[in-house]
Write a protein that holds these residues in place. Structure first.
Motif, mmCIF file in Angstrom:
data_model
loop_
_atom_site.group_PDB
_atom_site.id
_atom_site.type_symbol
_atom_site.label_atom_id
_atom_site.label_comp_id
_atom_site.label_asym_id
_atom_site.label_seq_id
_atom_site.Cartn_x
_atom_site.Cartn_y
_atom_site.Cartn_z
ATOM 1 N N VAL A 56 -1.087 -11.619 -0.978
ATOM 2 C CA VAL A 56 -1.506 -11.493 0.352
ATOM 3 C C VAL A 56 -2.447 -12.735 0.563
ATOM 4 O O VAL A 56 -3.358 -12.857 -0.047
ATOM 5 C CB VAL A 56 -2.088 -10.192 0.692
ATOM 6 N N ASN A 70 -7.392 -10.515 6.244
ATOM 7 C CA ASN A 70 -6.201 -9.664 6.002
ATOM 8 C C ASN A 70 -6.625 -8.566 5.306
ATOM 9 O O ASN A 70 -7.276 -8.785 4.253
ATOM 10 C CB ASN A 70 -4.999 -10.713 5.456
ATOM 11 N N PHE A 71 -6.405 -7.427 5.556
ATOM 12 C CA PHE A 71 -6.810 -6.008 5.048
ATOM 13 C C PHE A 71 -6.677 -6.109 3.504
ATOM 14 O O PHE A 71 -7.444 -5.820 2.805
ATOM 15 C CB PHE A 71 -6.300 -4.939 5.786
ATOM 16 N N LEU A 72 -5.385 -6.508 3.215
ATOM 17 C CA LEU A 72 -4.964 -6.452 1.871
ATOM 18 C C LEU A 72 -5.294 -7.709 1.024
ATOM 19 O O LEU A 72 -5.039 -7.636 -0.370
ATOM 20 C CB LEU A 72 -3.397 -6.022 1.755
ATOM 21 N N SER A 73 -5.834 -8.724 1.506
ATOM 22 C CA SER A 73 -6.227 -9.941 0.782
ATOM 23 C C SER A 73 -7.407 -9.713 -0.102
ATOM 24 O O SER A 73 -8.552 -9.700 0.557
ATOM 25 C CB SER A 73 -6.283 -11.249 1.932
ATOM 26 N N LEU A 74 -6.951 -10.035 -1.429
ATOM 27 C CA LEU A 74 -8.121 -9.921 -2.435
ATOM 28 C C LEU A 74 -9.216 -11.219 -2.027
ATOM 29 O O LEU A 74 -10.401 -10.824 -2.147
ATOM 30 C CB LEU A 74 -7.669 -9.979 -3.788
ATOM 31 N N ASP A 75 -8.594 -12.178 -1.808
ATOM 32 C CA ASP A 75 -9.563 -13.351 -1.581
ATOM 33 C C ASP A 75 -10.532 -12.951 -0.184
ATOM 34 O O ASP A 75 -11.545 -13.373 -0.396
ATOM 35 C CB ASP A 75 -8.607 -14.604 -0.885
ATOM 36 N N ASP A 76 -10.045 -12.498 0.755
ATOM 37 C CA ASP A 76 -10.644 -12.115 1.958
ATOM 38 C C ASP A 76 -11.765 -11.048 1.469
ATOM 39 O O ASP A 76 -12.961 -10.957 1.982
ATOM 40 C CB ASP A 76 -9.897 -11.601 3.127
ATOM 41 N N VAL A 93 -11.470 -5.198 -7.777
ATOM 42 C CA VAL A 93 -10.909 -6.271 -7.032
ATOM 43 C C VAL A 93 -10.919 -7.427 -7.853
ATOM 44 O O VAL A 93 -10.131 -8.293 -7.973
ATOM 45 C CB VAL A 93 -11.249 -6.609 -5.355
ATOM 46 N N HIS A 140 -8.553 -10.104 -9.472
ATOM 47 C CA HIS A 140 -8.445 -11.536 -9.034
ATOM 48 C C HIS A 140 -8.592 -12.654 -10.323
ATOM 49 O O HIS A 140 -8.000 -13.655 -10.103
ATOM 50 C CB HIS A 140 -9.476 -11.622 -7.991
ATOM 51 N N ARG A 146 -10.513 0.089 1.713
ATOM 52 C CA ARG A 146 -10.044 -1.161 1.580
ATOM 53 C C ARG A 146 -9.605 -1.643 0.211
ATOM 54 O O ARG A 146 -8.663 -2.252 -0.080
ATOM 55 C CB ARG A 146 -10.614 -2.005 2.449
ATOM 56 N N VAL A 186 -6.797 0.295 -1.764
ATOM 57 C CA VAL A 186 -5.721 -0.099 -1.335
ATOM 58 C C VAL A 186 -5.269 -1.177 -1.745
ATOM 59 O O VAL A 186 -4.057 -1.567 -2.213
ATOM 60 C CB VAL A 186 -5.511 0.264 0.189
ATOM 61 N N ALA A 187 -5.971 -2.389 -1.524
ATOM 62 C CA ALA A 187 -5.814 -3.725 -1.944
ATOM 63 C C ALA A 187 -5.335 -4.039 -3.372
ATOM 64 O O ALA A 187 -4.546 -4.570 -3.650
ATOM 65 C CB ALA A 187 -6.780 -4.675 -1.482
ATOM 66 N N TYR A 188 -6.178 -3.129 -4.274
ATOM 67 C CA TYR A 188 -5.916 -3.066 -5.699
ATOM 68 C C TYR A 188 -4.476 -2.559 -5.941
ATOM 69 O O TYR A 188 -3.743 -3.291 -6.758
ATOM 70 C CB TYR A 188 -7.085 -2.486 -6.097
ATOM 71 N N TYR A 197 -2.068 -2.269 -4.092
ATOM 72 C CA TYR A 197 -0.797 -2.903 -3.431
ATOM 73 C C TYR A 197 -0.737 -4.401 -4.362
ATOM 74 O O TYR A 197 0.343 -4.676 -4.463
ATOM 75 C CB TYR A 197 -1.362 -3.332 -2.139
ATOM 76 N N ASP A 198 -1.756 -5.031 -4.758
ATOM 77 C CA ASP A 198 -1.545 -6.088 -5.518
ATOM 78 C C ASP A 198 -1.089 -5.843 -6.731
ATOM 79 O O ASP A 198 -0.048 -6.825 -7.096
ATOM 80 C CB ASP A 198 -2.842 -6.832 -5.528
ATOM 81 N N LEU A 253 2.879 -5.758 -6.187
ATOM 82 C CA LEU A 253 3.384 -7.174 -5.906
ATOM 83 C C LEU A 253 3.701 -7.599 -7.470
ATOM 84 O O LEU A 253 4.699 -8.327 -7.409
ATOM 85 C CB LEU A 253 2.564 -8.043 -5.215
#
Lengths: 216, 163
Positions: free
Chosen positions: A8, A18-24, B10, B14, B74, B77-79, B81-82, B85
């Motif tokens: 993302v 972006n909610f799901l962006s690790l960078d953000d 996270v 990353h 957040r 969920v991002a963890y 979801y990534d 992917l």
């Protein structure tokens, strides 16, 4: 680089992250200076030097100057500034803006907070009177630096690029990498390697690790 | 400050070079959920005190904890979801049978997701190209040469054509 992995992307340069962006998420973890406009009880444990002690219900007093991460500052901020007011970090203030306008290329943007553009763009949410100048400065700084980034990414083939990227912020490094990938793909095509079948990078990486596991 | 453990999750993802799947950090996730539970309970109790005890000065504190809860959510969920992917990319780059080393890096739920994804993809591929289906995970790049040689099946077979 895995070709089937589509992470993302960052939205920080636009109106919202972006909610799901690790960078953000990493970008919004950076801190900025704030001032509390009201006392905050029971949170004194986090800011021991400022804490009012047990008589004030362990409060962080009104008027304290703190450094909070961007995500927290955004969450607690409102336009009436009832809980906190936000100060601009130095690099977005007039002094540094003048430096950038003089020569944008000399500045080490990685040291200045590795997400200079993203963080700066999200800072605009705090309705500072200097917003117009900040956005101009961000734009002009990028314009000033872009040419060098493009040139160096297109001309550094098969060499150590660490000196070239040392002073770039994260967004610029991403750009540099994209440029490098383009260059490598082109060289690959020129050598006729494009029609050869090669194992995917992902598979190669896993094979390498497996070998070391066996050695252990 | 809250949400430190969530940030660790996270950062861990990353750091992994593009596409690689690190081991599922079950322990880290558990700690984040515990912190969320504690934050929620503290807020529940403070909200009651603010309403019935007239402590409206607790509101900024409640908001502070609420922001932390949202942040933890957040990050988790991002963890997750990534990771999905990356797991999806494994099907396209590795094929449908993953080596054991990779399987140990996935949680049971992720394994289940992978199996369901494989099934959906297989069903879709079977629906293409007539009786036999079409394996779209092969030949993902366009051909480099100008001519293609192929055989026709049926009445025109036994002849080599070129276009």
């Amino acid at each position: 680089m895995s070709e089937a992995y589509f992470r993302v992307e960052s939205g920080a340069l636009g109106p919202e992250e972006n909610f799901l962006s690790l960078d953000d998420i990493l970008m919004s973890h950076e801190k900025l200076p704030v001032r509390t406009e009201t006392a905050m009880p029971r949170l004194g444990a986090f800011f021991l030097e400022r804490s009012g002690g047990a008589e004030t219900d362990n409060a962080v007093p009104q008027g304290s100057k703190l450094e909070l991460p961007l995500w927290l500052a955004k969450g607690l901020f409102d336009n009436k500034r009832r809980i906190l007011s936000v100060e601009l970090p130095k690099i977005y203030q007039e002094g540094w803006r003048t430096v950038f306008s003089a020569d944008a290329n000399v500045v080490d943007l990685h040291k200045m907070g590795p997400h200079f553009y993203g963080f700066g763009s999200q800072l605009l949410h705090f309705d500072s009177p200097e917003n117009a100048d900040i956005s101009q400065s961000l734009l002009q700084t990028f314009i000033g630096r872009f040419r060098r980034i493009m040139d160096s990414s297109q001309n550094a083939y098969n060499e150590d690029t660490s000196v070239l990227v040392a002073r770039l912020d994260e967004m610029e490094r991403g750009l540099f990498q994209t440029g490098q990938k383009g260059l490598n793909d082109f060289q690959c095509w020129e050598k006729g390697q494009a029609s050869q079948i090669t194992a995917s990078n992902l598979v190669q990486n896993y094979k390498k690790r497996k070998f070391t596991d066996l050695e252990d | 400050m809250f949400c430190e453990k969530a940030m660790e999750l996270v950062r861990e993802l990353h750091r992994a070079p593009e596409g690689q799947l690190p081991a599922f950090n079950e322990d880290g996730l558990r700690q984040v959920l515990e912190e969320m539970k504690a934050l929620y309970e503290q807020n529940q109790s403070d909200v009651n005190e603010a309403k019935s005890g007239g402590r409206s000065d607790l509101i900024p504190t409640i908001k502070f904890r609420h922001c932390s809860l949202l942040r933890n959510r957040r990050c988790t969920v991002a963890y997750l979801y990534d990771r999905l992917l990356r797991i999806r990319a494994l099907r396209w780059e590795y094929g449908s049978v993953l080596p054991n080393a990779l399987r140990f890096h996935m949680s049971a739920e992720e394994m289940e997701w992978f199996n369901n994804y494989k099934k959906s993809l297989a069903t879709y591929m079977r629906s293409l190209g007539g009786d036999e289906g079409l394996d779209i995970t092969q030949d993902m790049k366009p051909p480099k040469s100008l001519y293609i040689e192929f055989f026709l099946s049926g009445p025109m077979s036994k002849r080599l054509w070129r276009i």
